[in-house]
Design a protein around this motif. Structure first.
Motif, PDB file in Angstrom:
ATOM      1  N   ALA A  28      39.856  21.609  12.598  1.00 28.46           N
ATOM      2  CA  ALA A  28      41.113  22.039  11.991  1.00 28.46           C
ATOM      3  C   ALA A  28      41.069  21.980  10.466  1.00 28.46           C
ATOM      4  N   LEU A  29      39.965  21.499   9.905  1.00 30.13           N
ATOM      5  CA  LEU A  29      39.860  21.361   8.456  1.00 30.13           C
ATOM      6  C   LEU A  29      39.219  22.597   7.841  1.00 30.13           C
ATOM      7  N   ALA A  30      39.960  23.244   6.967  1.00 34.10           N
ATOM      8  CA  ALA A  30      39.430  24.411   6.262  1.00 34.10           C
ATOM      9  C   ALA A  30      38.629  23.955   5.052  1.00 34.10           C
ATOM     10  N   ASP A  31      37.620  24.723   4.701  1.00 36.21           N
ATOM     11  CA  ASP A  31      36.839  24.357   3.515  1.00 36.21           C
ATOM     12  C   ASP A  31      37.611  24.629   2.233  1.00 36.21           C
TER      13      ASP A  31
ATOM     14  N   GLY B 189      45.336  13.445   8.354  1.00 35.52           N
ATOM     15  CA  GLY B 189      45.530  13.034   9.748  1.00 35.52           C
ATOM     16  C   GLY B 189      44.513  13.680  10.673  1.00 35.52           C
ATOM     17  N   HIS B 190      44.263  14.976  10.463  1.00 30.52           N
ATOM     18  CA  HIS B 190      43.232  15.664  11.254  1.00 30.52           C
ATOM     19  C   HIS B 190      41.863  15.028  11.032  1.00 30.52           C
ATOM     20  N   PHE B 191      41.570  14.712   9.774  1.00 29.37           N
ATOM     21  CA  PHE B 191      40.273  14.108   9.451  1.00 29.37           C
ATOM     22  C   PHE B 191      40.123  12.753  10.132  1.00 29.37           C
TER      23      PHE B 191
ATOM     24  N   ARG C 288      51.447  17.583  -0.987  1.00 30.43           N
ATOM     25  CA  ARG C 288      51.323  16.239  -0.396  1.00 30.43           C
ATOM     26  C   ARG C 288      51.498  16.302   1.122  1.00 30.43           C
ATOM     27  N   LYS C 289      52.439  17.133   1.584  1.00 33.87           N
ATOM     28  CA  LYS C 289      52.665  17.260   3.031  1.00 33.87           C
ATOM     29  C   LYS C 289      51.423  17.861   3.707  1.00 33.87           C
ATOM     30  N   ALA C 290      50.888  18.924   3.119  1.00 32.91           N
ATOM     31  CA  ALA C 290      49.688  19.566   3.682  1.00 32.91           C
ATOM     32  C   ALA C 290      48.497  18.610   3.635  1.00 32.91           C
ATOM     33  N   LEU C 291      48.389  17.852   2.555  1.00 31.71           N
ATOM     34  CA  LEU C 291      47.299  16.886   2.426  1.00 31.71           C
ATOM     35  C   LEU C 291      47.424  15.784   3.474  1.00 31.71           C
ATOM     36  N   THR C 292      48.633  15.324   3.718  1.00 29.80           N
ATOM     37  CA  THR C 292      48.866  14.298   4.745  1.00 29.80           C
ATOM     38  C   THR C 292      48.472  14.825   6.117  1.00 29.80           C
TER      39      THR C 292
ATOM     40  N   ALA D  16      39.971  19.234   1.022  1.00 30.13           N
ATOM     41  CA  ALA D  16      38.781  19.653   0.270  1.00 30.13           C
ATOM     42  C   ALA D  16      39.111  19.803  -1.210  1.00 30.13           C
ATOM     43  N   GLY D  17      40.268  20.383  -1.514  1.00 33.04           N
ATOM     44  CA  GLY D  17      40.679  20.540  -2.905  1.00 33.04           C
ATOM     45  C   GLY D  17      40.846  19.203  -3.600  1.00 33.04           C
ATOM     46  N   THR D  18      41.467  18.246  -2.900  1.00 33.18           N
ATOM     47  CA  THR D  18      41.664  16.914  -3.476  1.00 33.18           C
ATOM     48  C   THR D  18      40.324  16.251  -3.760  1.00 33.18           C
ATOM     49  N   ILE D  19      39.387  16.377  -2.836  1.00 33.48           N
ATOM     50  CA  ILE D  19      38.070  15.771  -3.024  1.00 33.48           C
ATOM     51  C   ILE D  19      37.360  16.405  -4.228  1.00 33.48           C
TER      52      ILE D  19
END
Length: 190
Positions: A104-107, A95-97, A87-91, A112-115
């Protein structure tokens, strides 16, 4: 990230069956009480039923495979929001998005995993509701109030899946052209 051959095959089959289902839903006719379907509408409705059952089978195999290989293939990335670190990493990535720091967004990151996980959940919900409809309409295609309610749920999920599909394709293309080669990695048969 490299994907196993099984993951790539299952992803391809899910993509094909779901895309087929969405496109066919535009030309098929739904059964309704006291209104006969046209021959073409009935033809496409039958294809929708059969390919829908195939999609359900593929999704079932996909879930079994994912659960059996949860740690070995990093399947936990599909649902990072299930633990505090995820959840922390997703938050952070969200924020970057939202602040347009897309470099800064890795594929393979938690966003991406959540999507991908949400897409799998939506596809599964569509396949389950479609399978319930198949059973509920069998053998005479009679639409009871319960079947009608399930049709509404299935139709709403289809709208959500259309939105997901458009977004998924756009983001996949963005990742491909950003140099991540996401599409090439997913659909490589090596």
């Amino acid at each position: 990230m490299t994907y196993s051959r099984t993951t790539r095959i299952l992803h391809s089959l899910i993509a094909l069956t779901i895309t087929f289902q969405l496109i066919v839903s535009l030309v098929m006719e739904h059964p309704a009480n006291k209104r006969p379907m046209s021959q073409a509408g009935a033809f496409w409705f039958e294809w929708h039923e059969w390919v829908g059952l195939a999609a359900m089978a593929v999704l079932l195999v996909s879930w079994i495979y994912r659960l059996a290989n949860f740690k070995r293939e990093g399947q936990g990335q599909l649902f990072p929001w299930t633990n505090a670190a995820g959840r922390k990493a997703l938050t952070t990535e969200t924020g970057h998005f939202l602040t347009l720091k897309w470099k800064a967004l890795a594929d393979t990151g938690p966003l991406a995993g959540t999507i991908h996980g949400l897409g799998l959940l939506i596809a599964t919900a569509m396949a389950v509701t479609g399978s319930i409809l198949y059973i509920g309409l069998w053998p005479d295609d009679v639409v009871t109030p319960n079947v009608h309610t399930m049709m509404e749920v299935h139709s709403t999920l289809a709208t959500v899946m259309w939105i997901y599909l458009y977004g998924h394709v756009i983001i996949a293309l963005w990742h491909q052209f950003a140099g991540h080669a996401s599409i090439a990695k997913m659909f490589s048969w090596r």
